[in-house]
Design a protein around this motif. Structure first.
Motif, PDB file in Angstrom:
ATOM      1  N   PRO A 123       0.829  -1.205   0.000  1.00  0.00           N
ATOM      2  CA  PRO A 123       0.000   0.000   0.000  1.00  0.00           C
ATOM      3  C   PRO A 123       0.864   1.255   0.000  1.00  0.00           C
ATOM      4  CG  PRO A 123      -0.063  -1.098   2.148  1.00  0.00           C
ATOM      5  CD  PRO A 123       0.673  -2.011   1.224  1.00  0.00           C
ATOM      6  N   LYS A 124       0.336   2.330  -0.598  1.00  0.00           N
ATOM      7  CA  LYS A 124       1.091   3.590  -0.636  1.00  0.00           C
ATOM      8  C   LYS A 124       1.333   4.130   0.769  1.00  0.00           C
ATOM      9  CE  LYS A 124       0.545   5.579  -5.192  1.00  0.00           C
ATOM     10  NZ  LYS A 124       0.184   6.806  -5.945  1.00  0.00           N
ATOM     11  N   PHE A 125       0.353   3.921   1.656  1.00  0.00           N
ATOM     12  CA  PHE A 125       0.569   4.259   3.061  1.00  0.00           C
ATOM     13  C   PHE A 125      -0.236   3.302   3.912  1.00  0.00           C
ATOM     14  CE2 PHE A 125      -3.435   6.392   2.531  1.00  0.00           C
ATOM     15  CZ  PHE A 125      -3.977   6.612   3.798  1.00  0.00           C
ATOM     16  N   LEU A 126       0.203   3.090   5.143  1.00  0.00           N
ATOM     17  CA  LEU A 126      -0.502   2.207   6.072  1.00  0.00           C
ATOM     18  C   LEU A 126      -1.520   3.059   6.835  1.00  0.00           C
ATOM     19  CD1 LEU A 126       2.443  -0.014   7.358  1.00  0.00           C
ATOM     20  CD2 LEU A 126       0.871  -0.411   5.447  1.00  0.00           C
ATOM     21  N   ALA A 127      -2.776   2.941   6.425  1.00  0.00           N
ATOM     22  CA  ALA A 127      -3.812   3.854   6.888  1.00  0.00           C
ATOM     23  C   ALA A 127      -4.003   3.806   8.404  1.00  0.00           C
ATOM     24  CB  ALA A 127      -5.131   3.539   6.174  1.00  0.00           C
ATOM     25  N   GLN A 128      -4.028   2.594   8.972  1.00  0.00           N
ATOM     26  CA  GLN A 128      -4.307   2.492  10.411  1.00  0.00           C
ATOM     27  C   GLN A 128      -3.138   3.028  11.240  1.00  0.00           C
ATOM     28  OE1 GLN A 128      -7.574  -0.496  11.375  1.00  0.00           O
ATOM     29  NE2 GLN A 128      -5.916  -1.785  10.648  1.00  0.00           N
ATOM     30  N   THR A 129      -1.924   2.798  10.776  1.00  0.00           N
ATOM     31  CA  THR A 129      -0.759   3.362  11.459  1.00  0.00           C
ATOM     32  C   THR A 129      -0.824   4.886  11.429  1.00  0.00           C
ATOM     33  OG1 THR A 129       0.604   1.448  10.903  1.00  0.00           O
ATOM     34  CG2 THR A 129       1.766   3.488  11.458  1.00  0.00           C
ATOM     35  N   ALA A 130      -1.144   5.445  10.272  1.00  0.00           N
ATOM     36  CA  ALA A 130      -1.228   6.907  10.141  1.00  0.00           C
ATOM     37  C   ALA A 130      -2.300   7.482  11.061  1.00  0.00           C
ATOM     38  CB  ALA A 130      -1.507   7.291   8.693  1.00  0.00           C
ATOM     39  N   ALA A 131      -3.452   6.820  11.143  1.00  0.00           N
ATOM     40  CA  ALA A 131      -4.531   7.303  12.007  1.00  0.00           C
ATOM     41  C   ALA A 131      -4.112   7.286  13.473  1.00  0.00           C
ATOM     42  CB  ALA A 131      -5.791   6.462  11.804  1.00  0.00           C
ATOM     43  N   HIS A 132      -3.419   6.239  13.878  1.00  0.00           N
ATOM     44  CA  HIS A 132      -2.949   6.133  15.267  1.00  0.00           C
ATOM     45  C   HIS A 132      -1.921   7.223  15.568  1.00  0.00           C
ATOM     46  CE1 HIS A 132      -2.048   3.758  18.977  1.00  0.00           C
ATOM     47  NE2 HIS A 132      -0.879   4.378  18.853  1.00  0.00           N
ATOM     48  N   ILE A 133      -0.947   7.390  14.675  1.00  0.00           N
ATOM     49  CA  ILE A 133       0.127   8.365  14.877  1.00  0.00           C
ATOM     50  C   ILE A 133      -0.430   9.790  14.952  1.00  0.00           C
ATOM     51  CG2 ILE A 133       2.127   9.415  13.717  1.00  0.00           C
ATOM     52  CD1 ILE A 133       2.704   6.754  15.130  1.00  0.00           C
ATOM     53  N   ALA A 134      -1.498  10.054  14.181  1.00  0.00           N
ATOM     54  CA  ALA A 134      -2.110  11.387  14.179  1.00  0.00           C
ATOM     55  C   ALA A 134      -3.036  11.612  15.374  1.00  0.00           C
ATOM     56  CB  ALA A 134      -2.883  11.596  12.879  1.00  0.00           C
ATOM     57  N   GLY A 135      -3.269  10.562  16.175  1.00  0.00           N
ATOM     58  CA  GLY A 135      -4.155  10.698  17.322  1.00  0.00           C
ATOM     59  C   GLY A 135      -5.627  10.612  16.965  1.00  0.00           C
ATOM     60  N   ALA A 136      -5.931  10.131  15.743  1.00  0.00           N
ATOM     61  CA  ALA A 136      -7.321  10.094  15.268  1.00  0.00           C
ATOM     62  C   ALA A 136      -8.094   8.904  15.824  1.00  0.00           C
ATOM     63  CB  ALA A 136      -7.331  10.049  13.740  1.00  0.00           C
ATOM     64  N   ALA A 137      -7.450   7.750  15.877  1.00  0.00           N
ATOM     65  CA  ALA A 137      -8.100   6.519  16.329  1.00  0.00           C
ATOM     66  C   ALA A 137      -7.012   5.574  16.819  1.00  0.00           C
ATOM     67  CB  ALA A 137      -8.884   5.873  15.190  1.00  0.00           C
ATOM     68  N   TYR A 138      -7.320   4.793  17.841  1.00  0.00           N
ATOM     69  CA  TYR A 138      -6.329   3.903  18.437  1.00  0.00           C
ATOM     70  C   TYR A 138      -6.251   2.601  17.634  1.00  0.00           C
ATOM     71  CZ  TYR A 138      -3.415   2.136  22.269  1.00  0.00           C
ATOM     72  OH  TYR A 138      -2.363   1.671  23.010  1.00  0.00           O
TER      73      TYR A 138
END
Length: 247
Positions: free
Chosen positions: A114-129
Motif C-alpha cells: 500500500p502507498k501508506f498504512l492507513a491504520q498506522t497513520a490514524a494512530h500516529i495522528a491521534g485520530a483513532a487507536y
C-alpha cells in the motif's frame, strides 16, 4: 509566520471537508516513518505536514448521496472511492497556492505494498487507536494470523480511513503529537475486539466494542454489506438515489 500559515491551511481544509462528513487530523511524516520499517517510509522530510482524512457516518448522506445524484459513475472504480477522490480533488483545486500530494487508502505501489498504512497513520495522528496483537498480554491465538483494527473515540468502528494529504512545501517542526484515545482498555475487551474483527467481521459487532455516539444508518449498512461488484446495481434500484449510473 509558518505557524500562522499552518493554522490557516488547516482551517481551509476543515472548512471544505467537515461539512461533507470528513475529519482531518494533522501529523508529521517523521512520526509515521519512525514507527515503520524503511520499506514503508514516505519519501518526504521528517517535518513535512500531512493530514489523515477519515469519513464519519455522516459522509454517506452529506457527500456520497449528493455525489451519486449529480454525476455519472465510472464502472472501473468503487462508487465511494470515486466520491472521495472527487471531493479531495476539489479540495486540492481550492488550495492552488500549495503543492498537495494525495494518497488514497486503496492505492498500491508497483510492488503491491500500500502507498501508506492507513491504520498506522490514524494512530500516529491521534485520530483513532490502532489495536494490535501486541496490545494483548496473554495472547490466545497461537499460530493464527491476527490483524489489528482502529477504534475511534466517538464512532467506535463506524468510520473509515480514506486518504493522506501531504504538503511537501510545508514543514512544521513545532507541531505537537496527540496521543490517540485508548477506549478499549481491558485485556478482555481487546481480545474480544480482535476476535470479532478477525473472525466475525461480517456481523459488524466489532464496530460496537465501545459505546458510540453515531453509527451507520441501515441504508448505509446495506450498501457496505453488498459485495463491491453488486453496489452499482443496488444504487440503481434504490428509488432514484442514483439517476445516472452506468450499468
Amino acid at each position: 509566520m509558518m505557524e500562522l500559515r499552518v493554522v490557516d491551511l488547516e482551517k481551509r481544509i476543515r472548512d471544505h471537508l467537515e461539512k461533507l462528513g470528513f475529519e482531518i487530523h494533522p501529523l508529521k511524516v517523521g512520526w509515521y516513518n519512525a514507527v515503520l520499517s524503511p520499506a514503508f517510509h514516505l519519501p518526504y522530510l521528517d517535518d513535512t505536514l500531512a493530514f489523515v482524512v477519515l469519513s464519519t457516518p455522516a459522509m454517506f448522506d452529506k457527500a456520497f448521496k449528493p455525489f451519486l445524484r449529480n454525476g455519472p459513475l465510472k464502472k472501473i472504480r468503487d462508487p465511494v472511492d470515486q466520491c472521495i477522490s472527487h471531493h479531495l480533488t476539489l479540495l486540492r483545486e481550492s488550495l492552488a497556492d500549495q503543492q498537495v500530494d494525495i494518497m488514497y487508502d486503496y492505492e498500491l505501489l508497483p510492488n503491491r505494498k500500500p502507498k501508506f498504512l492507513a491504520q498506522t497513520a490514524a494512530h500516529i495522528a491521534g485520530a483513532a487507536y490502532y489495536y494490535q496483537r501486541k496490545d494483548v498480554q496473554q495472547d490466545p491465538w497461537g499460530e493464527k494470523k491476527i490483524y489489528g483494527v482502529c477504534i475511534h473515540p466517538r464512532y467506535g468502528g463506524w468510520f473509515a480511513i480514506r486518504a493522506l494529504l501531504l504538503f511537501p512545501g510545508v514543514e512544521v517542526p513545532s507541531l505537537l503529537q496527540k496521543t490517540p484515545v485508548d477506549c478499549v482498555t481491558t485485556e478482555e475487551k481487546r481480545i474480544e475486539l480482535l476476535e470479532k474483527f478477525n473472525f466475525h467481521w461480517r456481523d459488524w459487532s466489532y464496530r460496537d466494542i465501545t459505546e458510540v455516539k453515531e453509527k451507520y444508518s441501515e441504508e448505509q449498512k446495506t450498501y457496505f454489506a453488498t459485495p463491491p461488484a453488486e453496489r452499482l446495481q443496488l444504487l440503481t434500484l434504490q428509488g432514484g438515489l442514483q439517476r445516472n449510473a452506468i450499468h
